[in-house]
Design a protein around this motif. Structure first.
Motif, PDB file in Angstrom:
ATOM      1  N   GLY A  85     -20.120  17.194  -6.316  1.00 44.22           N
ATOM      2  CA  GLY A  85     -18.882  17.367  -7.075  1.00 44.22           C
ATOM      3  C   GLY A  85     -18.027  16.105  -6.962  1.00 44.22           C
ATOM      4  O   GLY A  85     -18.523  15.003  -6.738  1.00 44.22           O
ATOM      5  N   GLY A  86     -16.686  16.282  -7.065  1.00 52.05           N
ATOM      6  CA  GLY A  86     -15.775  15.134  -6.981  1.00 52.05           C
ATOM      7  C   GLY A  86     -14.457  15.443  -7.656  1.00 52.05           C
ATOM      8  O   GLY A  86     -14.114  16.614  -7.905  1.00 52.05           O
ATOM      9  N   PHE A  87     -13.689  14.359  -7.966  1.00 53.74           N
ATOM     10  CA  PHE A  87     -12.397  14.553  -8.623  1.00 53.74           C
ATOM     11  C   PHE A  87     -12.052  13.287  -9.400  1.00 53.74           C
ATOM     12  O   PHE A  87     -12.560  12.193  -9.129  1.00 53.74           O
ATOM     13  N   ASN A  88     -11.218  13.462 -10.430  1.00 49.81           N
ATOM     14  CA  ASN A  88     -10.698  12.346 -11.213  1.00 49.81           C
ATOM     15  C   ASN A  88      -9.398  11.840 -10.551  1.00 49.81           C
ATOM     16  O   ASN A  88      -8.610  12.640 -10.038  1.00 49.81           O
ATOM     17  N   PRO A 145       0.826  -1.231   0.000  1.00 56.34           N
ATOM     18  CA  PRO A 145       0.000   0.000   0.000  1.00 56.34           C
ATOM     19  C   PRO A 145       0.849   1.265   0.000  1.00 56.34           C
ATOM     20  O   PRO A 145       0.417   2.290  -0.513  1.00 56.34           O
ATOM     21  N   GLN A 146       2.020   1.195   0.548  1.00 55.96           N
ATOM     22  CA  GLN A 146       2.878   2.376   0.570  1.00 55.96           C
ATOM     23  C   GLN A 146       3.342   2.757  -0.834  1.00 55.96           C
ATOM     24  O   GLN A 146       3.645   3.917  -1.108  1.00 55.96           O
ATOM     25  N   ASP A 147       3.426   1.743  -1.739  1.00 53.22           N
ATOM     26  CA  ASP A 147       3.904   1.998  -3.095  1.00 53.22           C
ATOM     27  C   ASP A 147       2.789   2.396  -4.055  1.00 53.22           C
ATOM     28  O   ASP A 147       3.064   2.729  -5.219  1.00 53.22           O
ATOM     29  N   LEU A 148       1.523   2.322  -3.623  1.00 52.60           N
ATOM     30  CA  LEU A 148       0.385   2.678  -4.478  1.00 52.60           C
ATOM     31  C   LEU A 148       0.089   4.164  -4.313  1.00 52.60           C
ATOM     32  O   LEU A 148      -0.350   4.606  -3.244  1.00 52.60           O
ATOM     33  N   ALA A 149       0.346   4.938  -5.380  1.00 52.15           N
ATOM     34  CA  ALA A 149       0.174   6.398  -5.327  1.00 52.15           C
ATOM     35  C   ALA A 149      -1.049   6.808  -6.158  1.00 52.15           C
ATOM     36  O   ALA A 149      -1.291   6.270  -7.248  1.00 52.15           O
ATOM     37  N   TYR A 150      -1.842   7.771  -5.611  1.00 48.43           N
ATOM     38  CA  TYR A 150      -3.022   8.336  -6.294  1.00 48.43           C
ATOM     39  C   TYR A 150      -2.617   9.680  -6.889  1.00 48.43           C
ATOM     40  O   TYR A 150      -2.054  10.539  -6.179  1.00 48.43           O
ATOM     41  N   TRP A 151      -2.896   9.844  -8.207  1.00 42.38           N
ATOM     42  CA  TRP A 151      -2.738  11.137  -8.881  1.00 42.38           C
ATOM     43  C   TRP A 151      -4.152  11.674  -9.119  1.00 42.38           C
ATOM     44  O   TRP A 151      -4.965  11.023  -9.791  1.00 42.38           O
ATOM     45  N   VAL A 152      -4.479  12.868  -8.597  1.00 38.73           N
ATOM     46  CA  VAL A 152      -5.854  13.379  -8.627  1.00 38.73           C
ATOM     47  C   VAL A 152      -5.873  14.766  -9.258  1.00 38.73           C
ATOM     48  O   VAL A 152      -4.867  15.492  -9.250  1.00 38.73           O
ATOM     49  N   THR A 153      -7.101  15.094  -9.783  1.00 36.31           N
ATOM     50  CA  THR A 153      -7.368  16.479 -10.222  1.00 36.31           C
ATOM     51  C   THR A 153      -7.996  17.213  -9.046  1.00 36.31           C
ATOM     52  O   THR A 153      -8.569  16.597  -8.140  1.00 36.31           O
ATOM     53  N   PRO A 154      -7.927  18.556  -8.980  1.00 39.69           N
ATOM     54  CA  PRO A 154      -8.531  19.295  -7.853  1.00 39.69           C
ATOM     55  C   PRO A 154     -10.032  19.051  -7.780  1.00 39.69           C
ATOM     56  O   PRO A 154     -10.733  19.106  -8.803  1.00 39.69           O
ATOM     57  N   PRO A 155     -10.584  18.718  -6.574  1.00 39.93           N
ATOM     58  CA  PRO A 155     -12.029  18.518  -6.426  1.00 39.93           C
ATOM     59  C   PRO A 155     -12.779  19.808  -6.756  1.00 39.93           C
ATOM     60  O   PRO A 155     -12.288  20.919  -6.552  1.00 39.93           O
ATOM     61  N   SER A 156     -14.060  19.643  -7.230  1.00 41.27           N
ATOM     62  CA  SER A 156     -14.867  20.803  -7.648  1.00 41.27           C
ATOM     63  C   SER A 156     -15.615  21.436  -6.492  1.00 41.27           C
ATOM     64  O   SER A 156     -16.101  22.564  -6.621  1.00 41.27           O
ATOM     65  N   ASN A 157     -15.748  20.763  -5.353  1.00 45.65           N
ATOM     66  CA  ASN A 157     -16.532  21.301  -4.237  1.00 45.65           C
ATOM     67  C   ASN A 157     -15.746  21.218  -2.914  1.00 45.65           C
ATOM     68  O   ASN A 157     -16.314  20.941  -1.866  1.00 45.65           O
TER      69      ASN A 157
END
Length: 1697
Positions: free
Chosen positions: A1586-1589, A1538-1550
């Motif tokens: 809202g949310g994020f990708n 789990p330490q090696d699993l990285a999330y790349w996200v877009t800025p949330p809308s809300n």
């Protein structure tokens, strides 16, 4: 004296009866003040008063020879004052009521010197002071000042009477010695020695200071009571003991000695029916031995009692008897003190159970009565000064007859209640021994008489009681019959002849003055006689008037000063030489005075002393005439008569004791002329460079023709020319002198030393001139000749050496030879000293190059050890030379020159040899610039290897067919080098250099090597190869052991427990990185921060002590460690075992020390291991509990009783031998925290005069089958010394076997006891007799060893190692873990399944899989995907009829391991660990191995993409901060953490994403482990939905992009119930949820939300109150829904509403 409890008599009595007691002073008056009291080791005075005081003061005096003892105790529950002796120093411990303990000690003064010491202790305000002998003062400050001191338990002097209080934690001995003037808080403790029930108890204390405390070593001990005894320190017996003494007694039955041991064992010696009987009791068996000689005959007898492991010996006056002891018993180990003469009450009750004749069950037993002296315990003398406790004994013995013994004993038993101190030669008192009926019949009063005088014995001295009148007997009818006359006088009886014959007189004779005592003038202070009383009446008389009861009458002698007596033992003529002086000694003038110490006597010179003739002088004031001197000066040799003029004179002398003077003696003095001559003057003969003693036969002087004792001095007036006259100093050094004495000549301290070190061409005689001086008279000048045998050298041969080749040429006797004349010198002592070495070559002695001032001998030349080697071949004929001189006996000749002729060679070889550089595992072409041989005429050279490279090989590239093989070549030519075909290839080993040797020689045109003729050229070459290392090796584990730790404890993990080595020689092992997996029974943490778990660390951390293991869980477990050097990985298991704290002995080799020398005790001799958390070696403490007998242990050059492991490692601990004994031992207690271990360190002593060492022969390896035994015969182990027989060669097991034990087997016994199971010592005789066996016990072991020290009584050989090869019962299968890549395979090598025992080499065995792998399988590489369950290492690979199998299934097949055909194949799963269990089976031997498990570490390959397993819509409250959990958003990856699993996200809308620790800081990437740990939160702002990708990656693979949705809603509170309250005035009613309740629209979290009510307007007619848990109330304006539900909120209404 039964209990030594002393009572006092009424003060109006100055006589005494036997039924009463009075304390008698020096003038026969009762005393109320005790001047001194004796305490005998179990004595004490107890004052049972409750002492409450605000002050503390104490004053007392004491004297003792004991270093330990309790002197004074004031005892309370908490408060106390203790004065005690510890190691000869005075210690004070005080608790002053404030809970603070004060300790004072006076260590500047030892008080166990048997002199009086005054102790004063005061506490004033806040200072406590200890003052000893008015001079030594020690003070301490007391915090808080003084308080009232409560001593509820009373005051004690000399002992504590078994008082049980916490601060008396140790078993401390009672005081033994004398005490007086004890004043505590202004109260005298020893005002009297009478016991008062309930107030004061006096136990075993007597008046006065007893003589026994001052008894010398040679003085006898008199046991005079039925309860007499003495205890000495423990008779230290460990299997063998020796007791020696002499006794005199008439007792028919008594106990003499008793020593108890462990487990009920004992040694006893008793008298039974007049003969001695010895007992040794072991394990409920009692071995008895009786002597044949009668000892109860009032004569002295010498007794010796000895017992060993096998025998008991008893010897009486050199007549001995012996008995055998049981062999199955343990070694006797003593315990408790040694009792002599009897037993105390407690010990007597124990010994009654042993059924000894002298200690019967139904009676109290009778102690030994008589005398004992010369007691030696294990050859160590014992005297009363060594006693611990004594009772009813006195110093010295005088026993004339059996009657005298019985008399003194019977009268003394009751008389001891008196405190009158008497000499031991007579009974201690003159009181009668009577029954109750006669106790008042006769009263005796002492008779006083002056020394040498006489006195009448009258009726006032012998008074008859009231019963006498009642009997109606006349005075003439009472008859006194003398049994024993006085010793120091006699009784004159003026009675009838019949009575005088019977030595009798009547009571009437006493009244008429007919009995007179006349003293003989001796210096004895007391005398006595014994008598009986009878009646002449015919009427029946009582028993005490029938003459059966003996009485003692005491006579006090009043001393009278006698004058000294002077005499001249050697005559009245004193002869001396004119104008000289002579010492006066006690042999010339002797004085005696029986009643005055000789040191108090002085001498007076009377009359007109003729000062013209001479005078007396004292050496302390020389030159001054004296007319008096003391006897001490005479004894010390300080008095001389000095002669001046007249030859004849006289001295009148008289002695004085200060009061009276002696007779006068006349000492005539005659002076004779001094005449002397030199009687001997022979001279001496000496060799040049040697020395010779000048003895009395060479040089001496006669005075008046006779031998004399006058000091003779020789004054050298002319020193010798070619030598020195030397005298030996006290240090042993010889120094040149110009004067010496005849005394030095007689003591062999004068010699002539030949110092001339040059050649003497002629025979010159040396001499010195001297004069003789005796008492100032000087002789004329005389000459003392010295004949020197001069040394001369002759060089017989000096022939040049011819060199025509480049080879080394020997220099022999044909070239160089020297001899000596005058003094014979051996060839080995005739040396050549090289003054100038050769320049064109090397002069060699063997292989050693000789340089300037180097030495070689004529013997070396004769043995052809000297040679010359030219450095290079010259281009023309030339010469080389070296210069030398001849040396012998420190004499050196002139310089000589030796010539070497060097001839020119026809051809010279030109060499190039610059070495190579190659990288590890690679090859390098050898070019002409690096290696080449050539000549000026361009001859071709062939190179032949004489030594191949060790770490590589030579090969040819594009080689010629004529040269043979291209690999591992042994020859090559110049053409190969020029054509760049010669290559060196390194073998990839971890070596930094290599080399090879070769011979380069010319070859003919046809390619044939020339013969060894004059035209042949050759040379030797050494080619050096430097290797550049690579990092291409995996780390290797070098320390593989079980890690031990205390249960639920912690311990540092160090390199001693876990260590790896990287074979790459240029890699720093400290940089190896460790990574650990889960630990089942604990954790690894940082030492500096134990709360921080440790998953990775470096080997440097292990070395620095930064890694700490903390146990929690099972007692035994293993965990995986991965180790890497940054490139290569390996793995292993670390096993952790848990137990209680322990200390184990790592080694204990003992010491070997030369007699009288020092020997250092280091960690190589003594060290321990432990499973406890030890950070430094200072925490391992060694305390000496039993010091060495024949030496001392020093720590940092001072005596110490403790040291640490650090001291051992630093070499600070030294054993210093005192010069006695051949063997020593001292016992230690090892302490680590609260764990202890007993250790004995043995010391062997070697003698310098025994130079021949003991040889240990035939030391071979023992071969034994597991679980069996093997005999250590003479052929396997033998110690030989020319001065020893086999029984004297002793083997000491210094390090016992680890996996078995040594057993001593005796022919007469079929089984062995525990003491023979592990013998520590055995002899060569035991080996020769076949009695020593090695028994193997531990299973699953292949080797064992033990170390022996061999001693022959004066030498020792340490560390004789005996190796043991164990043939296992089971096949010793060893497995090796290995690593494989995920989905890959690896061959099973021989080292993976290894049978290391040489006894199973070539064994045809099969390997059977007991448990196959879970995540893979084992296959044959020729038959892939076929799972194997069985394979072998010796059978052929293929077998007839083997089926062809196309699909994957399991078969059993026998395959071969040695060709690496057996593989482990991983199943490509994501499991990182696998294992399988295998065992070896041999049908040939019928043996199997134990199952062994191979652990497989799988190196994962990142080949899988992450998978989204959770992506739920997140519902939040408006403007809230909400945690995103793994149930909301989760990704998994089979080969990534789990330490090696990285999330790349877009800025949330809300809103925005943030970490919980920083909610205001927006983030756009995070990991799965942060979600799992609850660190990721969403902060809502703005829109309701809202949310994020997002996209998840493991660093290499990506999951598909997804959307995470978030919706928000508002939180609404509504009032659901508001019913109001009905309440009576003055009452109270709780507010519940039925009356008031609010709810929210958050139904899912309704139970978790806290709803708070705030009171805006308070009630007017009452108030809201909160009821607390303790039923108290308080006003509230804010409360929660929960408080309302639990009825904790109430409304209180006023009464006056």
């Amino acid at each position: 004296m039964a209990d030594r409890e002393v009572s006092e008599a009424p003060s109006n009595s100055n006589t005494f009866k036997f039924c009463d007691y009075v304390s008698m002073g020096e003038e026969n008056t009762p005393t109320t003040h005790i001047k001194a009291a004796s305490f005998y080791g179990e004595s004490y005075v107890e004052l049972s008063t409750i002492e409450v005081s605000s002050e503390l003061s104490l004053r007392l005096k004491f004297q003792t020879s004991k270093p330990q003892g309790l002197l004074f105790l004031a005892a309370g529950k908490n408060d106390y004052c203790i004065i005690e002796l510890l190691s000869g120093n005075l210690w004070v411990r005080v608790n002053l009521g404030a809970g603070e303990q004060v300790r004072l000690s006076e260590q500047r003064l030892h008080v166990d010197d048997l002199t009086w010491h005054l102790v004063e202790l005061y506490c004033v305000k806040d200072t406590i002071s200890l003052i000893v002998d008015k001079h030594y003062e020690t003070t301490r400050q007391v915090t808080g000042g003084m308080h009232n001191l409560h001593f509820q338990h009373g005051v004690y002097v000399g002992g504590h009477s078994g008082l049980d209080v916490p601060y008396l934690v140790e078993e401390f001995p009672n005081f033994r010695g004398c005490v007086e003037d004890v004043v505590f808080n202004r109260r005298e403790i020893l005002t009297s020695l009478r016991s008062y029930p309930g107030f004061k108890k006096v136990y075993e204390v007597s008046l006065g200071c007893s003589d026994e405390f001052f008894a010398g070593e040679g003085e006898a001990i008199n046991f005079f009571s039925s309860r007499s005894y003495v205890t000495f320190p423990q008779w230290k017996v460990q299997g063998e003991g020796l007791l020696e003494f002499a006794l005199q007694t008439g007792t028919q039955q008594a106990l003499i000695l008793f020593q108890s041991g462990r487990e009920g064992e004992f040694v006893a010696l008793e008298i039974v029916k007049g003969v001695l009987r010895a007992h040794v009791g072991r394990s409920k068996s009692n071995t008895q031995l009786s002597s044949f000689s009668l000892v109860s005959d009032d004569k002295w007898h010498v007794i010796q009692l000895r017992f060993t492991e096998r025998h008991l010996d008893l010897m009486v006056d050199e007549q001995g008897v012996r008995a055998s002891l049981p062999l199955k018993g343990k070694l006797f180990v003593s315990e408790g003190p040694l009792f002599v003469g009897g037993l105390d009450n407690h010990k007597r009750e124990e010994v009654k159970k042993l059924e000894l004749a002298s200690v019967p069950r139904k009676s109290r037993g009778i102690s030994f009565k008589g005398c004992l002296k010369g007691l030696e315990v294990n050859s160590e003398k014992k005297a009363l000064k060594d006693a611990l406790v004594s009772k009813d004994i006195s110093v010295g013995c005088k026993m004339k007859s059996r009657d005298a013994e019985n008399l003194s004993i019977t009268t003394t038993e009751n008389a001891l209640r008196s405190e009158v101190l008497l000499p031991t030669a007579i009974p201690e008192t003159g009181k009668l021994f009577l029954q109750d009926a006669s106790s008042s019949f006769l009263v005796l009063n002492n008779l006083e008489v002056q020394e040498g005088g006489q006195a009448l014995l009258e009726q006032r001295h012998v008074k008859m009681g009231m019963q006498f009148k009642d009997l109606g007997i006349h005075h003439s009818q009472i008859l006194f019959k003398i049994k024993e006359m006085p010793i120091h006088g006699f009784l004159r009886l003026a009675v009838s002849p019949e009575q005088e014959m019977e030595k009798a007189f009547t009571l009437l004779d006493l009244g008429q003055g007919k009995v007179r005592y006349i003293h003989d003038g001796s210096e004895e202070a007391r005398d006595y006689f014994t008598f009986s009383v009878s009646s002449k009446s015919k009427e029946e008389m009582p028993l005490y008037l029938q003459g059966h009861v003996p009485y003692v009458f005491n006579i006090i002698v009043i001393p009278v000063n006698d004058p000294p007596y002077l005499k001249l033992p050697e005559g009245n003529l004193l002869l001396l030489f004119e104008n000289s002086k002579k010492r006066l000694t006690p042999n010339i003038i002797h004085v005696s005075d029986p009643d005055t110490d000789s040191l108090n006597l002085s001498f007076l010179v009377l009359g007109n002393f003729d000062s013209d003739a001479g005078f007396l002088e004292n050496t302390n004031d020389p030159g001054r005439a004296i007319n008096s001197f003391t006897h001490g000066d005479l004894k010390d040799g300080n008095i001389f008569y000095v002669h001046r003029g007249h030859r004849n004179s006289r001295i009148l002398l008289r002695a004085s004791d200060g009061e009276l003077v002696s007779n006068t003696v006349v000492l005539r003095v005659m002076a004779v002329p001094l005449d002397f001559e030199v009687a001997n003057r022979t001279g001496v003969v000496v060799r040049q460079g040697d020395t010779v003693l000048i003895t009395q036969s060479n040089l001496s002087v006669a005075v008046n023709g006779e031998h004399h004792e006058m000091e003779t001095h020789y004054i050298i007036t002319r020193l010798p020319q070619f030598g020195q006259i030397q005298r030996q100093e006290s240090s042993g050094e010889w120094k040149q002198v110009s004067t010496f004495s005849q005394h030095s000549i007689d003591r062999s301290q004068i010699r002539y030393c030949s110092t001339f070190k040059e050649l003497q061409l002629e025979n010159v005689t040396d001499y010195f001139k001297f004069k003789v001086n005796i008492e100032g008279k000087m002789s004329g000048e005389l000459m003392f000749p010295v004949t020197v045998q001069w040394l001369k050298f002759t060089l017989l041969k000096n022939v040049p050496l011819e060199i025509d080749k480049m080879n080394r040429q020997v220099l022999n006797c044909d070239h160089l030879q020297a001899v000596t004349e005058g003094v014979e010198v051996a060839e080995k002592e005739l040396h050549f000293k090289l003054q100038t070495p050769p320049k064109k070559g090397k002069l060699l002695l063997g292989n050693k190059i000789l340089k300037t001032n180097s030495i070689f001998s004529q013997h070396d030349i004769t043995d052809s050890k000297v040679s010359y080697e030219p450095q290079e071949r010259p281009r023309e004929d030339t010469q080389d030379t070296f210069r030398f001189s001849i040396v012998a006996k420190h004499i050196e000749s002139k310089d000589y020159t030796f010539t070497i002729n060097l001839k020119t060679a026809k051809t010279n070889i030109i060499l190039t040899n610059r070495g190579l550089f190659v990288k590890e595992g690679e090859g390098k072409l050898i070019t002409k610039s690096e290696l080449f041989a050539q000549t000026l005429d361009n001859q071709t050279f062939q190179y032949k290897l004489t030594r191949s490279p060790q770490h590589g090989k030579l090969k040819l590239v594009n080689f010629s067919d004529s040269l043979g093989s291209h690999d591992n070549i042994t020859t090559f030519t110049n053409e190969d080098i020029v054509g760049e075909r010669l290559m060196y290839v390194h073998d990839d080993s971890e070596t930094q250099w290599d080399e090879f040797l070769l011979v380069a020689s010319t070859m003919s045109q046809e390619g044939v090597v020339r013969g060894l003729d004059m035209e042949h050229l050759s040379t030797e070459l050494k080619v050096i190869i430097s290797v550049g290392l690579k990092n291409d090796e995996r780390p290797v584990r070098v320390v593989d052991k079980v890690f031990h730790v205390v249960r639920n404890g912690q311990r540092l993990l160090t390199l001693a427990d876990l260590c790896y080595h990287d074979p790459d020689s240029d890699f720093d092992d400290g940089q190896l990185l460790y990574t650990r997996r889960g630990i089942p029974n604990g954790d690894l943490v940082w030492t500096s921060d134990p709360t921080q778990k440790l998953y990775q660390f470096r080997q440097d951390d292990l070395q620095a002590g930064r890694v700490l293991f903390r146990h929690q869980g099972a007692d035994s477990a293993r965990f995986v460690l991965f180790v890497t050097d940054g490139i290569h990985y390996t793995s292993s298991l670390l096993e952790v075992r848990v137990s209680d704290p322990y200390i184990q002995l790592a080694n204990n080799t003992g010491l070997l020390v030369q007699r009288g020398k020092d020997c250092r005790l280091t960690a190589a001799n003594l060290s321990v291991t432990t499973n406890q958390d030890i950070r430094t070696n200072h925490e391992i403490e060694f305390h000496i509990v039993q010091p060495a007998k024949h030496g001392r242990v020093l720590v940092n050059n001072s005596v110490s009783h403790s040291f640490t492991q650090h001291d051992l490692m630093q070499g600070h601990v030294v054993y210093r031998h005192d010069g006695s004994g051949n063997f020593d031992v001292f016992n230690l207690t090892v302490k680590v925290k609260e764990t202890y271990l007993e250790v004995s360190v043995y010391v062997r002593v070697s003698l310098e005069n025994h130079q021949q060492p003991t040889q240990v022969l035939h030391s071979k390896t023992l071969v034994i089958e597991e679980g069996k035994s093997v005999k250590l015969g003479r052929g396997k182990l033998q110690a030989v010394h020319e001065d020893n027989i086999p029984s004297e060669a002793t083997f000491i097991v210094r390090t016992p076997p680890t996996h078995g034990y040594l057993r001593k087997s005796l022919l007469e016994e079929s089984s062995l006891g525990a003491n023979e199971k592990s013998p520590l010592i055995f002899t060569q005789q035991d080996i020769d007799d076949g009695n020593i066996y090695y028994v193997q016990t531990a299973p699953d072991q292949q080797k064992d060893r033990f170390l022996l020290d061999v001693m022959n009584g004066f030498q020792a050989v340490s560390g004789v190692e005996i190796l043991v090869d164990i043939v296992p019962k089971q096949i010793p299968l060893e497995v090796r873990n290995f690593t494989v890549q995920e989905g890959g395979s690896r061959a099973l090598l021989e080292d993976d399944l290894k049978i290391p025992s040489k006894y199973f080499e070539g064994l045809d065995c099969e390997f059977v899989l007991l448990k196959p792998p879970k995540h893979g399988y084992v296959e044959n590489s020729h038959f892939p995907r076929v799972k194997l369950m069985k394979f072998t290492r010796k059978q052929p690979l293929q077998h007839p009829g083997y089926p062809v199998i196309e699909e994957l299934h399991t078969v059993s097949v026998l395959l071969k391991v040695e060709n690496e055909l057996i593989y482990y194949v991983h199943d490509d799963s994501e499991e990182l660990l696998d294992n399988f269990t295998v065992f070896a089976n041999s049908l040939e031997l019928g043996k199997q191995s134990f199952p062994q498990t191979l652990f497989v570490t799988v190196e994962s390959i990142n080949d899988e993409a992450p998978v989204i397993t959770a992506n739920k819509i997140l519902q939040v409250w408006v403007n809230s901060v909400t945690e995103i959990t793994s149930s909301d958003l989760c990704a998994e990856d089979g080969d990534s953490s789990p330490q090696d699993l990285a999330y790349w996200v877009t800025p949330p809308s809300n809103g925005h994403l943030a970490l919980k620790s920083f909610p205001g800081q927006s983030i756009q990437n995070f990991t799965q482990v942060q979600i799992n740990n609850g660190q990721l939160v969403f902060v809502h702002t703005g829109a309701m939905s809202g949310g994020f990708n997002f996209q998840v990656t493991d660093g290499l693979n990506f999951a598909p992009r997804q959307i995470f949705s978030i919706t928000a809603r508002a939180l609404i509170i509504s009032l659901e119930v508001n019913r109001g309250l009905s309440i009576f005035p003055g009452s109270m009613k709780p507010l519940s949820s039925r009356d008031l309740r609010a709810v929210t629209n958050d139904e899912d979290s309704a139970g978790n939300r806290t709803i708070t009510f705030m009171v805006i307007s308070s009630p007017r007619l009452g108030k809201l109150m909160r009821v607390n848990p303790d039923n108290s109330t308080e006003h509230v304006s804010v409360f929660t829904q929960d408080l309302a539900i639990t009825h904790f909120i109430v409304l209180v209404v006023k009464l006056d509403m």
